[in-house]
Enzyme design. Sequence first.
Site, mmCIF file in Angstrom:
data_model
loop_
_atom_site.group_PDB
_atom_site.id
_atom_site.type_symbol
_atom_site.label_atom_id
_atom_site.label_comp_id
_atom_site.label_asym_id
_atom_site.label_seq_id
_atom_site.Cartn_x
_atom_site.Cartn_y
_atom_site.Cartn_z
ATOM 1 N N GLU A 67 19.277 -110.347 24.586
ATOM 2 C CA GLU A 67 20.720 -110.420 24.296
ATOM 3 C C GLU A 67 21.543 -110.150 25.550
ATOM 4 O O GLU A 67 22.731 -110.441 25.588
ATOM 5 C CB GLU A 67 21.116 -109.340 23.268
ATOM 6 N N ASP A 123 6.943 -95.477 26.934
ATOM 7 C CA ASP A 123 5.966 -94.392 26.918
ATOM 8 C C ASP A 123 5.036 -94.538 25.712
ATOM 9 O O ASP A 123 5.488 -94.808 24.600
ATOM 10 C CB ASP A 123 6.731 -93.061 26.818
HETATM 11 C C1 GLC Z 1 2.867 -90.461 28.572
HETATM 12 C C2 GLC Z 1 3.513 -89.790 29.752
HETATM 13 C C3 GLC Z 1 3.007 -88.391 29.859
HETATM 14 C C4 GLC Z 1 3.365 -87.656 28.598
HETATM 15 C C5 GLC Z 1 2.847 -88.383 27.382
HETATM 16 C C6 GLC Z 1 3.455 -87.856 26.135
HETATM 17 O O1 GLC Z 1 1.513 -90.621 28.715
HETATM 18 O O2 GLC Z 1 3.239 -90.543 30.902
HETATM 19 O O3 GLC Z 1 3.515 -87.723 30.964
HETATM 20 O O4 GLC Z 1 2.816 -86.366 28.619
HETATM 21 O O5 GLC Z 1 3.194 -89.751 27.420
HETATM 22 O O6 GLC Z 1 4.801 -88.229 26.071
#
Ligand code: GLC
Length: 560
Positions: free
Chosen positions: A269, A220
């Site tokens: 790993e 993310d």
């Molecule tokens: C990413 C996720 C989104 C979230 C953001 C903050 O873009 O896809 O849904 O709000 O990160 O974590």
Amino acid sequence: MTAPTTAAPARGRTHPGWWQEAVIYQVYPRSFADADGDGCGDLAGIRSRLGYLRDLGVDALWISPFYTSPQADGGYDVADYRAVDPVYGSVADADGLIADAHALGLRVVVDVVPNHCSDQHPWFHQALREGPGSPLRERFHFRPGRGADGTAPPNDWISLFGGPAWTRTTDPDGTPGEWYLHLFAPQQPDLNWDSPAVQDEFRSILRFWLDLGVDGFRVDVAHGLVKAPGLPDLGHREQLALLAEKRVPYFDQDGVHEIYRSWRTVLEEYPGQRIAVAEAWTDTLDRTARYVRPGELHQAFNFKFLNASWDADQLRELVALSLDAMRAVDAPTTWTLSNHDVVRHATRYADGDPARGVRRARAAALLMLALPGSAYLYQGEELGLPEVTDLPDEVRQDPSFLRPDGGNGLRDGCRVPLPWSGTEAPYGFGPVPGGPAWLPQPAAWAALSVEAQAGDPRSVLELYRSALSVRRSHPALGAGRAVEWLDLGPGVLAFRRDSAEGALICTVNTSGRPVPVDGSALGVLLLCSAEPPSAVAAGAAGGGAGFLLPADSTAWWQAP
Ligand code: GLC
């Protein structure tokens, strides 16, 4: 712990790595399937639908966060990275899900959220409690405010959900204290990746889930972890508009790559080709390619393709640029049309006409699945679901919508729970007709349920099933680095993919009217997103006999 799957690739050909050609289905757990009937999807629900995903013909699932979280941002605010939120189940459920998926030949990719945690994470509590100057604050970005009394934020950065990217804290003695950085909601404090404790913690979190048997991670905000030294002002009020064109001091800093090199070492790993895919919004595809250089991550989402208009020239240019950029670093390209953050493509492409939206969505799916590389599907696109645009304000939960100074925050519209069966809401999403769903589903979705579409050859679901089945068995589809472009005239995107055992041609008519094309080079029709192209007489399409490609359609041809 379960052993990672060693399922053989579906095709008989040499296989460079499963992810290079995988079709990966994104499950947004809250909205996928609710086994316990509380209105919120859960891991047991996902487990109960794995057979559906296997039959659909995908290779893997990516499951959005199901970790312990106050759900200030749909689980992207993690309070415990090694625990499952009770709403979704338990670690034992996750273990069982991974085992069941592997037994069906499906891989499992989970989300990791390293840019920020929840303000309910024990580290943040400790940092607040210890006060300014404590080493425990170095895991975050705490700074004194500017101006007399420190009443102004430390810099001019804006949160992606609206308002300043800083919130002021209160010191343990009750007086106004330092500010902390949050690129997203105030409940999501950014972690400081200069801190060795943060670096160690995330390598350990990766190992926790790898030990449990996951096949990989979706990273993310992969472009956000490192901030420019000194956290400089941007000097620009329109920061969000800037993101697509220019690098900003909080995104895509060169320092992030060292982190991913160290993560790659962790992944290596483990046996069984564990992977990571970056959610990295960058200004150019060349910058995206840096995340998948040898020794870094395996894949990065291709948001340029997702953002392209339904236009043959633009699509051709973006496909070519994408393939060139990834070929330069010897990485597979990825393709995606929708995810949990964007308006569903059946609505994006509609230009006000829902039927046109579905036509184009069907065509776009066949385009995407014919391109070399890996494709990411978002749950419900295989049903042709549209965006729900009329949710009442009081049910919306997107943090951006809820912030007084927030953006449009309309991401709930693509997160409405899936319709599985029956004629009464929640349409099999939960176990009981008339039972709850965390967001209301439109009445029209009864006709779009899996049950309603299954077996209907004209349905979007059966189109996806057929396309995924052809993709699995056709030697020219799946992995690859290039296409051969064909010129079939304006409004038509066409390319050929060759393999030693056979070639495939994909024709995409993005124009709103049927287009006659010369049929001599096309071969035998394998699949079409619309009514099969009709034959036209010699002359109508230039030289020999040809075909009339339906408006807004894609066709796959077994090349001669
Ligand atoms: C990413 C996720 C989104 C979230 C953001 C903050 O873009 O896809 O849904 O709000 O990160 O974590």
